[in-house]
Design a protein around this motif. Structure first.
Motif, PDB file in Angstrom:
ATOM      1  N   VAL A  43      -7.928   4.369   3.470  1.00 53.45           N
ATOM      2  CA  VAL A  43      -8.076   3.947   2.263  1.00 53.45           C
ATOM      3  C   VAL A  43      -9.294   2.682   2.125  1.00 53.45           C
ATOM      4  O   VAL A  43      -9.987   3.037   1.479  1.00 53.45           O
ATOM      5  N   LYS A  78       0.222  -3.864  -3.483  1.00 52.01           N
ATOM      6  CA  LYS A  78      -0.936  -3.343  -2.709  1.00 52.01           C
ATOM      7  C   LYS A  78      -1.986  -4.657  -2.212  1.00 52.01           C
ATOM      8  O   LYS A  78      -2.026  -5.607  -2.960  1.00 52.01           O
ATOM      9  N   GLN A  80      -9.006  -0.303  -1.492  1.00 53.63           N
ATOM     10  CA  GLN A  80      -9.366  -0.181  -2.721  1.00 53.63           C
ATOM     11  C   GLN A  80      -8.253  -0.862  -3.707  1.00 53.63           C
ATOM     12  O   GLN A  80      -7.103  -0.903  -3.646  1.00 53.63           O
ATOM     13  N   TYR A 121     -13.592   9.784   0.012  1.00 51.10           N
ATOM     14  CA  TYR A 121     -12.551  10.702   0.294  1.00 51.10           C
ATOM     15  C   TYR A 121     -13.160  11.638   1.306  1.00 51.10           C
ATOM     16  O   TYR A 121     -14.538  11.632   1.372  1.00 51.10           O
ATOM     17  N   GLY A 142       0.732  -1.284  -0.088  1.00 49.04           N
ATOM     18  CA  GLY A 142      -0.068   0.049   0.063  1.00 49.04           C
ATOM     19  C   GLY A 142       0.926   1.290  -0.057  1.00 49.04           C
ATOM     20  O   GLY A 142       0.155   2.162  -0.176  1.00 49.04           O
ATOM     21  N   ARG A 160      -9.511  10.435   2.939  1.00 52.37           N
ATOM     22  CA  ARG A 160      -8.924   9.297   3.194  1.00 52.37           C
ATOM     23  C   ARG A 160      -7.753   9.477   3.965  1.00 52.37           C
ATOM     24  O   ARG A 160      -6.860   8.580   4.459  1.00 52.37           O
ATOM     25  N   MET A 161      -7.064  10.676   4.373  1.00 52.25           N
ATOM     26  CA  MET A 161      -5.719  10.933   4.658  1.00 52.25           C
ATOM     27  C   MET A 161      -5.814  12.209   5.619  1.00 52.25           C
ATOM     28  O   MET A 161      -6.482  13.149   5.213  1.00 52.25           O
ATOM     29  N   ASN A 209      -4.589   7.091   7.569  1.00 53.05           N
ATOM     30  CA  ASN A 209      -5.249   6.781   6.074  1.00 53.05           C
ATOM     31  C   ASN A 209      -6.390   5.912   6.575  1.00 53.05           C
ATOM     32  O   ASN A 209      -6.348   5.172   7.635  1.00 53.05           O
ATOM     33  N   GLN A 218     -13.990  -0.442  -4.203  1.00 53.97           N
ATOM     34  CA  GLN A 218     -13.766   0.824  -4.118  1.00 53.97           C
ATOM     35  C   GLN A 218     -13.123   1.543  -2.987  1.00 53.97           C
ATOM     36  O   GLN A 218     -12.777   2.664  -3.225  1.00 53.97           O
ATOM     37  N   GLY A 219     -13.066   0.961  -1.893  1.00 52.32           N
ATOM     38  CA  GLY A 219     -12.525   1.728  -0.929  1.00 52.32           C
ATOM     39  C   GLY A 219     -13.302   2.707  -0.128  1.00 52.32           C
ATOM     40  O   GLY A 219     -14.486   2.696  -0.592  1.00 52.32           O
ATOM     41  N   ASN A 220     -13.072   3.324   0.905  1.00 51.51           N
ATOM     42  CA  ASN A 220     -13.816   4.369   1.660  1.00 51.51           C
ATOM     43  C   ASN A 220     -13.767   5.457   0.728  1.00 51.51           C
ATOM     44  O   ASN A 220     -13.117   5.860  -0.212  1.00 51.51           O
TER      45      ASN A 220
END
Lengths: 259, 302
Positions: free
Chosen positions: B71, B45, B74, B57, B22, B59-60, B69, B53-55
């Motif tokens: 993420v 990764k 994703q 935005y 990642g 994300r950081m 993070n 699709q991940g979480n």
């Protein structure tokens, strides 16, 4: 385009305004690499305990004769404040060029409008300069809160036609860029936009209403800038994509904005 | 020149430096900056059975000496990895490892079984420690029974080197390490990120889209170093150390604490060429201190 990690030397640091600083830097060792308008650099912030990551800053101009790259920095937090304290002669570390960039005109028949707001005018200067090299005169429409927030006016005027709006009416037409009479009086083959998100959405909505292709430059929060961390994603028609590698410039048709 | 080669349960590394999942993409994203073949191994990764699709935005969030993070794994799924990514990276002359994650033990097993078929992937890192997904991930890594059950199931389907990546968000990481060792893990890697939170005082809300995230970077190094030391003293299998390593000096500390190899994560974001510099720096340390081999310093600190 090959990406480089470079130690640049600042040749000039100019305070344009209490919130904006212009950094001009050179690579004393070699000609600067090829860079496209709309691309950006990841600038390392040294000696500041409150910051950790690099700061993504768009390429404001590239001067091949003096081998300089320019960055227009808005002071928004500790990182950009630290950058604003740099002085001529200081060394600073950059990774560049990153991202995709705006589409350059394919022919001299194209009539391109470059719309900028606030520090978002930064990449448009280099875009205008490259357009001139291709024989296309750019038209700039630049918006700000007040006259003193309109940056680099002389440099923009040297490249093409320039129209201004200010929210307080101290320069150009009063109001937002989307209210400028230019948009009623003329049509363009393409519009490139960089600025605050509400402004970009408003311009995208206008562009869509007159069926003009439109590109916008996003500035989502980034960590790596290299497509590795997946932090800066934008929700697009193809799902979540990295703004740092698939952007920062997107055609508005790729985005899921409500326009 | 000291001997930098290490052996992790049958996995031969030319040097003890790996990239943390990642933080280095598929390696290709970094080939302008480093010769990928100079890195001991690249852990690509996190890969899951189905695309994710991940979480949302944002994300950081940046922190003092680190970052959070969320993420949320994703990725385009294991089929896409096998058909599109693997052909591009399989001939890189170093070890390419895949980090495998899932929502259920069945997902982990199926994903690991697909990777098992890939000739040029000599090992997987089983991620039972991702703090940013609702189902699975860290849920398996925070109890000895949960961790052991996933590892036992994957062990049946995966026949090469099986590394299990551990979560620090537990009461006793040594107990988890012992459980996965007993369940058939060939090695353990630690630590994954520490659960944290960031709040925007001006907007009076949490910054990350899911409220919490995993903390990485130099801020977590002392915690990671302590856990590596503890686990290395508890288990018989090799330990891979990670957590905030940003220099050769940091890497050497982890080796001294008992790690047989190390991973570099968040530091790749600040200096994309850091991996090779750390490998060179370890060599310089060994030469300067008169050690013939990197193996000579693993776990020698009391």
């Amino acid at each position: 385009m090959k990406k480089h990690i470079l130690d640049l030397i600042l040749t000039r640091v100019a305070c344009l305004h209490e919130r904006y600083v212009l950094l001009q830097a050179t690579d004393p060792a070699a000609p600067l690499p090829e860079m496209m308008p709309g691309q950006f650099a990841q600038i390392r912030v040294d000696g500041n305990k409150d910051t950790f990551l690099r700061r993504p800053i768009s390429i404001h101009n590239v001067d091949r004769r003096s081998n300089e790259v320019w960055f227009l920095v808005q002071i928004v937090g500790e990182g950009t404040r630290a950058l604003s304290r740099l002085q001529a002669g200081d060394k600073f570390n950059v990774i560049l060029p990153l991202g995709n960039g705006f589409t350059l005109p394919a022919s001299s028949d194209e009539k391109v409008l470059l719309v900028g707001g606030g520090v978002g005018v930064a990449p448009l200067l280099y875009m205008g300069a490259r357009m001139r090299e291709l024989g296309v005169e750019p038209t700039f429409l630049l918006g700000a809160r007040s006259q003193s927030d309109l940056l680099q006016q002389k440099a923009f005027r040297a490249l093409g036609r320039v129209f201004f709006t200010t929210e307080d009416g101290t320069a150009g037409e009063r109001g937002f860029v989307t209210q400028h009479s230019l948009l009623q009086n003329e049509r363009f083959s393409r519009i490139c936009v960089c600025g605050p998100k509400p402004m970009m959405i408003a311009v995208a909505r206008y562009a869509k209403s007159v069926s003009t292709p439109c590109e916008v430059s996003l500035e989502n929060m980034m960590a790596c800038g290299l497509g590795a961390c997946l932090c800066c994603v934008e929700d697009t028609v193809e799902g979540n994509v990295c703004v740092c590698t698939e952007g920062p410039v997107f055609n508005i048709n790729q985005l899921k904005w409500q326009i | 020149m000291a001997d930098l080669r290490v052996d992790i349960a049958g996995l031969h590394l030319k040097n003890p430096v790996l990239t943390a999942s990642g933080t280095f993409g598929y390696g290709l994203e970094f080939q302008d900056f480093v010769n990928l073949e100079d890195i001991g191994g690249i852990i690509v990764k996190g890969t899951t059975l189905a695309p994710r699709q991940g979480n949302a935005y944002p994300r950081m969030a940046e922190t003092a000496s680190g970052m959070l993070n969320c993420v949320g794994l994703q990725n385009k799924g294991v089929d896409y990895f096998c058909s599109h990514i693997y052909p591009q990276i399989k001939d890189i002359q170093t070890n390419i490892l895949v980090n495998v994650s899932g929502n259920s033990p069945e997902d982990y097993v199926e994903c690991a079984a697909r990777i098992n078929e890939l000739e040029h992937i000599p090992a997987i890192e089983l991620n039972i420690s991702c703090p940013n997904v609702k189902h699975g991930g860290m849920a398996f890594g925070t109890t000895t029974q949960g961790a052991a059950s996933v590892v036992r199931a994957v062990r049946q389907a995966y026949h090469k080197t099986l590394i299990v990546k551990l979560s620090p968000n537990v009461t006793s990481i040594s107990d988890i390490a012992l459980a996965v060792q007993d369940a058939g893990a060939d090695a353990v890697s630690l630590i994954n990120t520490l659960m944290g939170m960031a709040i925007d005082a001006e907007k009076r809300r949490r910054i990350l889209s899911i409220g919490t995230g995993g903390l990485s970077g130099p801020a977590i190094k002392p915690v990671a170093l302590r856990m590596v030391y503890e686990v290395a003293h508890a288990v018989q299998i090799p330990v891979i150390g990670l957590g905030g390593i940003s220099s050769a000096k940091d890497a050497v500390e982890f080796l001294l604490a008992g790690a047989s190899a190390i991973e570099i994560g968040t530091a790749n974001f600040l200096d994309p060429a850091i991996t090779v510099k750390v490998a060179q720096g370890i060599n310089e340390y060994l030469d300067r201190c008169g050690f013939q081999s990197v193996k000579d310093i693993v776990g020698i600190v009391e």
